[in-house]
Design a protein around this motif. Sequence first.
Motif, PDB file in Angstrom:
ATOM      1  N   PHE A 413       6.706 -10.203   8.455  1.00  0.00           N
ATOM      2  CA  PHE A 413       6.670  -9.259   7.344  1.00  0.00           C
ATOM      3  C   PHE A 413       5.672  -8.138   7.654  1.00  0.00           C
ATOM      4  N   ARG A 414       4.534  -8.535   8.223  1.00  0.00           N
ATOM      5  CA  ARG A 414       3.507  -7.590   8.609  1.00  0.00           C
ATOM      6  C   ARG A 414       4.052  -6.613   9.657  1.00  0.00           C
ATOM      7  N   LEU A 417       6.310  -4.269   8.005  1.00  0.00           N
ATOM      8  CA  LEU A 417       5.599  -3.253   7.220  1.00  0.00           C
ATOM      9  C   LEU A 417       5.033  -2.166   8.126  1.00  0.00           C
ATOM     10  N   ASN A 421       6.171   1.625   7.874  1.00  0.00           N
ATOM     11  CA  ASN A 421       5.197   2.664   7.542  1.00  0.00           C
ATOM     12  C   ASN A 421       5.253   3.788   8.554  1.00  0.00           C
ATOM     13  N   LYS A 425       6.385   7.804   7.943  1.00  0.00           N
ATOM     14  CA  LYS A 425       5.623   9.000   8.309  1.00  0.00           C
ATOM     15  C   LYS A 425       6.435   9.910   9.224  1.00  0.00           C
ATOM     16  N   LEU A 485      -9.528   5.039  -4.136  1.00  0.00           N
ATOM     17  CA  LEU A 485      -8.821   4.048  -3.331  1.00  0.00           C
ATOM     18  C   LEU A 485      -9.791   3.241  -2.479  1.00  0.00           C
ATOM     19  N   THR A 489     -12.023  -1.607  -1.036  1.00  0.00           N
ATOM     20  CA  THR A 489     -11.797  -2.232   0.271  1.00  0.00           C
ATOM     21  C   THR A 489     -13.020  -2.087   1.182  1.00  0.00           C
ATOM     22  N   PRO A 490     -13.171  -3.061   2.055  1.00  0.00           N
ATOM     23  CA  PRO A 490     -14.255  -2.965   3.030  1.00  0.00           C
ATOM     24  C   PRO A 490     -13.991  -1.895   4.095  1.00  0.00           C
ATOM     25  N   VAL A 491     -12.764  -1.390   4.097  1.00  0.00           N
ATOM     26  CA  VAL A 491     -12.412  -0.364   5.087  1.00  0.00           C
ATOM     27  C   VAL A 491     -13.169   0.918   4.789  1.00  0.00           C
ATOM     28  N   ASN A 495     -13.877   4.181   7.190  1.00  0.00           N
ATOM     29  CA  ASN A 495     -13.130   5.413   6.988  1.00  0.00           C
ATOM     30  C   ASN A 495     -14.027   6.582   6.598  1.00  0.00           C
TER      31      ASN A 495
ATOM     32  N   ILE B 116      -2.636  -8.626   4.255  1.00  0.00           N
ATOM     33  CA  ILE B 116      -1.650  -7.556   4.426  1.00  0.00           C
ATOM     34  C   ILE B 116      -2.058  -6.331   3.631  1.00  0.00           C
ATOM     35  N   PHE B 118      -5.058  -5.426   2.824  1.00  0.00           N
ATOM     36  CA  PHE B 118      -6.150  -4.759   3.536  1.00  0.00           C
ATOM     37  C   PHE B 118      -5.592  -3.860   4.628  1.00  0.00           C
ATOM     38  N   GLN B 119      -4.673  -4.425   5.358  1.00  0.00           N
ATOM     39  CA  GLN B 119      -4.067  -3.678   6.458  1.00  0.00           C
ATOM     40  C   GLN B 119      -3.403  -2.409   5.938  1.00  0.00           C
ATOM     41  N   LEU B 120      -2.667  -2.553   4.857  1.00  0.00           N
ATOM     42  CA  LEU B 120      -1.973  -1.406   4.282  1.00  0.00           C
ATOM     43  C   LEU B 120      -2.972  -0.355   3.820  1.00  0.00           C
ATOM     44  N   HIS B 121      -4.040  -0.846   3.197  1.00  0.00           N
ATOM     45  CA  HIS B 121      -5.077   0.075   2.736  1.00  0.00           C
ATOM     46  C   HIS B 121      -5.685   0.834   3.904  1.00  0.00           C
ATOM     47  N   GLU B 122      -5.976   0.041   4.934  1.00  0.00           N
ATOM     48  CA  GLU B 122      -6.567   0.634   6.116  1.00  0.00           C
ATOM     49  C   GLU B 122      -5.646   1.726   6.659  1.00  0.00           C
ATOM     50  N   ASP B 123      -4.385   1.404   6.787  1.00  0.00           N
ATOM     51  CA  ASP B 123      -3.413   2.362   7.284  1.00  0.00           C
ATOM     52  C   ASP B 123      -3.377   3.602   6.400  1.00  0.00           C
ATOM     53  N   LEU B 124      -3.370   3.351   5.109  1.00  0.00           N
ATOM     54  CA  LEU B 124      -3.295   4.467   4.168  1.00  0.00           C
ATOM     55  C   LEU B 124      -4.539   5.348   4.302  1.00  0.00           C
TER      56      LEU B 124
END
Lengths: 513, 513
Positions: A413-414, A417, A421, A425, A485, A489-491, A495, B116, B118-124
């Motif tokens: 699924f990952r 995705l 994605n 884009k 946003l 998140t820890p991101v 970022n 997942i 987190f990953q999406l957030h990171e990507d975004l």
Amino acid sequence: QQKCLEQQTEMRVQLLQDLQDFFRKKSEIEMEYSRNLEKLAERFMAKTRSTKDHQQYKKDQNLLSPVNCWYLLLNQVRRESKDHATLSEIYLNNVIMRFMQISEDSTRMFKKSKEISFQLHEDLMKVLNELYTVMKTYHMYHAESISAESKLKEAEKQEEKQIGRSGDPVFHIRLEERHQRRSSVKKIEKMKEKRQAKYSENKLKSIKARNEYLLTLEATNASVFKYYIHDLSDLIDCCDLGYHASLNRALRTYLSAEYNLETSRHEGLDIIENAVDCLEPRSDKQRFMEMYPTAFCPPMKFEFQSHMGDEVCQVSAQQPVQAELMLRYQQLQSRLATLKIENEEVKKTTEATLQTIQDMVTIEDYDVSECFQHSRSTESVKSTVSETYLSKPSIAKRRANQQETEQFYFMKFREYLEGSNLITKLQAKHDLLQRTLGEGHRAEYMTTRPPNLPPKPQKHRKPRPRSQYSAKLFNGDLESFIKVLAPATPVVDLNTSCYNGHCLTKAEADHYV
Amino acid sequence: QQKCLEQQTEMRVQLLQDLQDFFRKKSEIEMEYSRNLEKLAERFMAKTRSTKDHQQYKKDQNLLSPVNCWYLLLNQVRRESKDHATLSEIYLNNVIMRFMQISEDSTRMFKKSKEISFQLHEDLMKVLNELYTVMKTYHMYHAESISAESKLKEAEKQEEKQIGRSGDPVFHIRLEERHQRRSSVKKIEKMKEKRQAKYSENKLKSIKARNEYLLTLEATNASVFKYYIHDLSDLIDCCDLGYHASLNRALRTYLSAEYNLETSRHEGLDIIENAVDCLEPRSDKQRFMEMYPTAFCPPMKFEFQSHMGDEVCQVSAQQPVQAELMLRYQQLQSRLATLKIENEEVKKTTEATLQTIQDMVTIEDYDVSECFQHSRSTESVKSTVSETYLSKPSIAKRRANQQETEQFYFMKFREYLEGSNLITKLQAKHDLLQRTLGEGHRAEYMTTRPPNLPPKPQKHRKPRPRSQYSAKLFNGDLESFIKVLAPATPVVDLNTSCYNGHCLTKAEADHYV
């Protein structure tokens, strides 16, 4: 017989006493059960009453389906509690009272039957006594008749002897002697007559007595037979009067209560079953998103921010960049084609895996009817329960299998995705370039029309119902959007530092074709 | 969003915890209930196990119908006990385990979804950072382009100024000055060219940056929309994966157990209902009489006991007694006719009264369904129970009425019995006389044939099935019969004295017509 009836009545009274004790005790048990259920329901009701869900429940009944099931489960327990309380009360105030009355009635009926039975016995004894009396009378008279007969016979014998003597051939008897003999004959004759009369009288008496005896014998036999064949049966009927019918009604009251309890219970279970049928992720998802409208409503799209009087707001495909854009467009096109094919494969695998999981979680393994089999040997029920369905190794194996499949699903699924994605884009850029290059000859620059939204990537899914809370989030302001946003998140830090320092790693840059 | 999903998962875990606690407690309640029922059944089972009835029950299952109901009632309690124990065990070993697993699964699903997410957030964030970067780049290049443009313009202005000065009408300029001016023009031209090149370069850079910005903007908007429209929904689906289906199965297990309990209970109740339908006085009466064969078997009829060689054993209707017998026969005949009419009336009254009682005791007053109505206002159930059926005054009135009727019935029944007993005796004598007088001319005396049994009085009743224990009781011996019959009654002494002393009162003698 009287003893038998008495014993029967005693047995009845004892049985009714047992029934009363039984229902009194069962009433207590039901009441205790009811109280325990009530406490159980109350405990969880109180717990949920204060929560937000419950407020919402009271308000619009629009609950998440599992919560709805939970409330119905509690309702069912309350219903059971009430029904068992009702059962207990019916036992106590109705069924037991009936048994008491039947017991009372049985005793009274027995007493009355006993009175009648005494009377019948008395009558029968009189009949038997009479028979005894007339028999004795007959015997007496017959004896007298026999004695009179023998006396008569003796007299006749004497007379014969005297006549025989007087007819003697010896003539030379004395006159005196003759005279004496004659008076003796007379005397004998007189006695014979007397005895004859006596015999006739006794004989008649004897006949009458015998007739009376025979008639009485006939009557006695008839009476005795009537007593045994009819009266005893009638007496038992008297003892029974109303017993079976009243017992029937008492037990039917019990049955009515039990059947009604069952019906009520069944209704409640049907309501729960209905709610279980309505356990539905889709509508719950919608409710969930409506509960948090700000979090799930898509923001406004970002607008082009022109720089200091730059009036061009469309992609420029003028001579110096046109060739480059053309090349880029072609690259995008071929890249997209490859990506789409790859991702379609991943998607298929994902969907197949999901189906496998769905099949696993919807397996119909919930029938426990075999636990409720009442075998003839009533003892060994408990042992069977633990053997069914939930044998530990099989469960463990199934769960391990399920989790493995899950693991694979999430991996795929990952992958899907990520792929989709990237496609999104690139597709957006591709579509914009296509429009730009196609329009190249007409639209030079100075057109302020905003670029069209790229067509959404095609996916085979049902359209998600649009949220009604279509708030204009951030009005497409990028910086405030990032701020909102990011904090979740820890991101964030990564970022934030990124766009402050303009540092993109090479790997990251790969995404920005 | 993440918070919302986390909150939802927490709510789920809490709900599943509540469900586990709920079923754990309910399992305890059911187990306690089961144990209480078991104790109750055991208590009465033990009590009856030793009795004679039970032995007989084990032997031939041929029980009195109320006793049969009683045993089935106890069986039903044992059945309920077992079923509730099973229910308890299913809760504990199956339902609760399922909820535990669902809770585990929910948490695991949430964790994976979070990864997942987190990953999406990171990507975004990367997409947004890129957008920010390209926007800044565009702004920078555009600013440079503007600055280059203005510098170019300045150079052009200076050139124009220089050209304007060299084209001056003033000819008398110094050569040196002229030379100086030419080099200046050259310098300006050179600068202008440089600035022109710079401007073109910056302009191109700016266009490219703007194009990149526009393309990235398009891609970003597409990504953001994809995230909100599709990915969030997919994430929620991931969190939900299997949740509803597993919950469905867990609750269906509960429902299956409850429905099966209900079915089992219903079967048991049906068995009892069947036994209640079989509550039947007639067959019970027969069983009762078979239980005491010696008491209810009619004895042999009494035989004529002739006295010392009296060879006549029939009613003698010879001349001296014939007229008297004739007269007596006629008297009997008319007396019987009157008695029968009178007794028939009494019988009718008795039967009508009995019917009234039957109607009273079979009134269908056992439906308690109204006690189990669950009204919308769930609070006021208890109050209704006590109001139904068993309101004390109505019951008391009914019972008083019933007992009055009973009283009257027994009075009439006694009257009827007396009448019919008298009729039986007289009828027997009448019939014997009829036979005797009818046979008068043929049978003189010396016939030893025993008199026929008189025909039984006609009664409209079903024949009682004859006992199979047709023991020859007492062989028709009167004295031993009296001895057996008498001891059971207080009438004994009176009667014993009677037939010892041959004393019959006048009133008693009245019966011996």
